[in-house]
Scaffold this active site. Structure first.
Site, short mmCIF file in Angstrom:
data_model
loop_
_atom_site.label_atom_id
_atom_site.label_comp_id
_atom_site.label_asym_id
_atom_site.label_seq_id
_atom_site.Cartn_x
_atom_site.Cartn_y
_atom_site.Cartn_z
N GLU A 34 43.09 42.00 68.32
CA GLU A 34 43.59 42.47 67.02
C GLU A 34 45.11 42.50 67.06
O GLU A 34 45.70 43.07 67.97
CB GLU A 34 43.03 43.85 66.67
CG GLU A 34 43.60 44.47 65.40
CD GLU A 34 43.48 43.60 64.15
OE1 GLU A 34 42.35 43.23 63.77
OE2 GLU A 34 44.52 43.27 63.53
N ARG A 36 47.07 43.76 64.47
CA ARG A 36 47.66 44.96 63.88
C ARG A 36 47.91 46.02 64.95
O ARG A 36 47.31 45.97 66.01
CB ARG A 36 46.62 45.61 62.94
CG ARG A 36 46.65 45.15 61.55
CD ARG A 36 45.51 45.85 60.79
NE ARG A 36 45.01 44.99 59.76
CZ ARG A 36 45.61 44.82 58.60
NH1 ARG A 36 46.69 45.49 58.32
NH2 ARG A 36 45.14 43.97 57.72
N LEU A 39 43.23 49.49 64.86
CA LEU A 39 41.96 48.78 64.66
C LEU A 39 41.43 49.07 63.25
O LEU A 39 41.94 49.94 62.54
CB LEU A 39 40.96 49.24 65.72
CG LEU A 39 41.39 48.97 67.18
CD1 LEU A 39 40.41 49.62 68.17
CD2 LEU A 39 41.48 47.47 67.45
N THR A 42 41.41 45.15 57.41
CA THR A 42 41.80 45.40 56.02
C THR A 42 41.15 46.68 55.53
O THR A 42 41.78 47.53 54.91
CB THR A 42 41.33 44.22 55.14
OG1 THR A 42 41.89 43.01 55.64
CG2 THR A 42 41.73 44.41 53.69
N LYS A 52 39.74 54.62 48.67
CA LYS A 52 38.79 55.69 48.33
C LYS A 52 39.43 57.07 48.47
O LYS A 52 39.09 57.99 47.72
CB LYS A 52 37.52 55.60 49.18
CG LYS A 52 36.41 54.79 48.52
CD LYS A 52 36.62 53.30 48.56
CE LYS A 52 36.92 52.62 47.30
NZ LYS A 52 37.14 51.16 47.44
N ALA A 267 45.86 41.15 41.27
CA ALA A 267 44.55 41.33 41.93
C ALA A 267 43.58 40.30 41.37
O ALA A 267 42.64 40.60 40.65
CB ALA A 267 44.04 42.74 41.66
N HIS A 319 30.40 46.13 54.28
CA HIS A 319 29.06 46.29 54.85
C HIS A 319 28.37 44.95 55.06
O HIS A 319 27.54 44.81 55.96
CB HIS A 319 28.20 47.24 54.00
CG HIS A 319 28.30 47.01 52.53
ND1 HIS A 319 29.40 47.39 51.82
CD2 HIS A 319 27.46 46.43 51.66
CE1 HIS A 319 29.22 47.07 50.54
NE2 HIS A 319 28.06 46.46 50.42
N HIS A 442 13.82 67.13 41.11
CA HIS A 442 14.33 67.56 39.81
C HIS A 442 15.18 68.81 39.97
O HIS A 442 14.78 69.72 40.69
CB HIS A 442 13.17 67.87 38.86
CG HIS A 442 13.66 68.41 37.54
ND1 HIS A 442 14.20 67.57 36.58
CD2 HIS A 442 13.72 69.67 37.04
CE1 HIS A 442 14.56 68.31 35.54
NE2 HIS A 442 14.28 69.58 35.79
#
Ligand code: FAD
Ligand code: NAI
Length: 463
Positions: A34, A36, A39, A42, A52, A267, A319, A442
């Protein structure tokens, strides 16, 4: 003698790091390269996780400023501390990327720090050092697609990376592209006070998602204050003292108009990232869109070289990359790794959320598959009413003859969580009747899923 590994993975995003952990679990001597400083790729550094964090913080701000009063909670004098919000985002990212480092140590995965290049089949160079590998897995991910005439400086004209780092709320944010990034990050800055205009080439938002769901979602976003210029293209941008001036034309041609913005978010999609990997010299074949070409088992045309994640075809989702990482590690270890692409959910983490798994109505029509649809609105769901979140609906699509669930599409509160039971249902080959006959607690939002399944057979109870 160069150090030798069973597997060297290039790239430590969700595809690469998960692949490395799974390979190590299976007893293979594994390294992951890697470039960057940290770890997680993106997703953890400049994608899923920081976006998020800001989506959650900005939603909390909007709730406190505008929504809680309706619940009888009067907070008054709500102010924004953007520096703290950004610092918290940084803390969330730091904890996550450190977590991957811990997992590497725990599983004895070696992190080779630097840029990796395939020096020859079976050899990976990192700086001056060459390592041997029985198997090489390319997991180098993707990058933002540029647009001619719109020069990114990550200050005034930003990609998602710059849009996650703004230190002031822009007065007017213009987003180019009504895809997932545009709508998620557009939501963040709208909630914090920006006026947001989205310029989209097509005549709809979120291409690829179910049309009816997107139409409903677009109406909700307009109600929230989003402005859309659909069927329009940006042909140029100039940065001046007083912000950015964009020229915008109808996609079909016609007179140009100008649009002023404080910040522009570009974007319009992402593309496979393969620079510096030495794929040419290693003769690894790419497809017409520059993605590494693989067969159904993630093998490239060169024996011993595999590829997964954003750098190959398919939805650019963390995912999906992870599933492929697990599958390729198991295949390398001689097991039967497999990914079911029919059951990969997609979620847009706005509020309300949009979530989808399986086929859309348009795809079923195009494939000539006879289907039945069942729909249920959140206005008729007791929990959604209690929450004060009644925008949206659940839509299920099932095979007309066998009743097998083929697709599920939701716009509504917590849609991203609700979709999980439908991904499981599709994975297990369940029918709409199976979902309808399952007891759902419920009062829960999930009851809207059950009611939509009942609606497939025309027997919803609460509408
Ligand atoms: P990446 O995560 O891109 O990782 C590739 C890594 O390889 C990088 O760290 C790169 O530095 C490294 N690398 C490349 N070449 C070399 C080399 N030669 N040597 C060494 N290292 C190299 N997906 C979701 O599912 N949910 C979301 O909520 C979500 N939100 C997103 C928000 C944003 C703003 C963005 C931009 C993306 C988001 N995504 C989301 C998409 C998700 O980030 C990607 O699908 C995912 O990261 C792909 O994983 P990957 O392992 O294939 O590649
Ligand atoms: P996208 O492919 O989702 O959307 C790009 C949009 O830009 C499309 O609507 C397209 O029609 C439009 N467009 C293309 N060229 C244009 C032009 N010249 N002018 C105006 N509009 C134009 O891409 P986006 O939003 O950049 O995201 C990239 C990828 O990152 C997505 O494919 C997604 O897989 C992933 N992602 C996933 C998230 C999630 O799962 N929640 C969140 C953010 C990103």
């Amino acid at each position: 003698m160069p150090e030798s590994f069973d597997v060297i993975v290039i790239g430590a995003g969700p595809g690469g790091y998960v692949c490395a952990i799974r390979a190590a679990q299976l007893g293979l001597k594994t390294a992951c390269v890697e470039q960057r400083e940290t770890l997680g790729g993106t997703c953890l550094n400049i994608g899923c996780i920081p976006s998020k964090a800001l989506l959650q913080s900005s939603e909390n701000f909007e709730e406190a400023a505008h929504k809680l009063a309706d619940h009888g909670v009067v907070v008054g004098g709500v102010t924004l501390d953007l520096a703290r919000m950004q610092a918290r985002k940084g803390e969330v990212v730091a904890a996550n990327v450190k977590g991957v480092e811990f997992l590497f140590r725990k599983n004895k995965v070696t992190w080779l720090k630097g840029a990796g290049r395939i020096a020859a089949p079976g050899q990976v160079a990192v700086g001056d050092q060459v390592y041997e590998a029985k198997h090489i897995v390319i997991a180098s991910g993707s990058e933002s697609i540029p647009l001619r005439g719109v020069e990114v400086d990550e200050k005034r004209i930003v990609t998602s990376t710059g849009a996650l780092e703004l230190d002031a709320v822009p007065k007017h944010l213009v987003v180019i592209g009504a895809g997932v990034i545009g709508l998620e990050l557009g939501s963040v800055w709208r909630r914090l006070g920006a006026e947001v205009t989205v310029v989209e080439y097509l005549d709809r938002i979120l291409p690829g998602m179910d049309n009816e769901v997107c139409k409903g979602f677009e109406r909700i976003l307009v109600k929230q204050g989003f402005k859309f210029k659909l069927g329009s293209k940006v042909t140029g941008a100039t940065v001046g003292e007083d912000g950015v001036t964009l020229s915008v034309e109808p996609a079909a041609g016609g007179a140009a108009e100008t649009l002023k913005a404080d910040v522009v978010l570009l974007a319009i999609g992402r593309r496979a990232y393969t620079a510096g990997l030495g794929l040419d010299a290693a003769q690894v074949a790419l497809d017409e869109r520059g993605r590494v070409k693989v067969d159904a088992h993630f093998a490239t045309n060169v024996p011993g070289i595999w590829a997964i994640g954003d750098v190959i075809a398919g939805p650019m989702l963390a995912h999906k990359a992870e599933e492929e990482g697990v599958a390729v590690a198991e295949l390398i270890a001689g097991q039967a790794g497999h990914v079911n692409y029919e059951a990969i959910p997609g979620v847009v983490y706005t509020w309300p959320e949009v979530a989808s798994v399986g086929r859309t109505e348009e795809q079923l029509k195009e494939a000539g598959v006879a289907y039945k649809a069942g729909k249920f609105p959140f206005t008729a769901n007791g929990r959604a009413r209690a929450m004060g979140d009644t925008d949206g609906f659940v839509k299920l699509l099932a095979d007309a003859k066998t009743d097998r669930l083929l697709g599920a599409h939701i716009v509504g509160p917590d849609a991203g969580t609700l979709i999980a039971e439908l991904a499981l249902a599709i994975e297990f080959g369940a029918s709409a009747e199976d979902v309808a006959r399952t007891s759902h607690a419920h009062p829960s939002l999930n009851e809207a899923v059950k009611e939509a399944a009942l609606a497939v057979a025309g027997r919803a109870l609460h509408i």
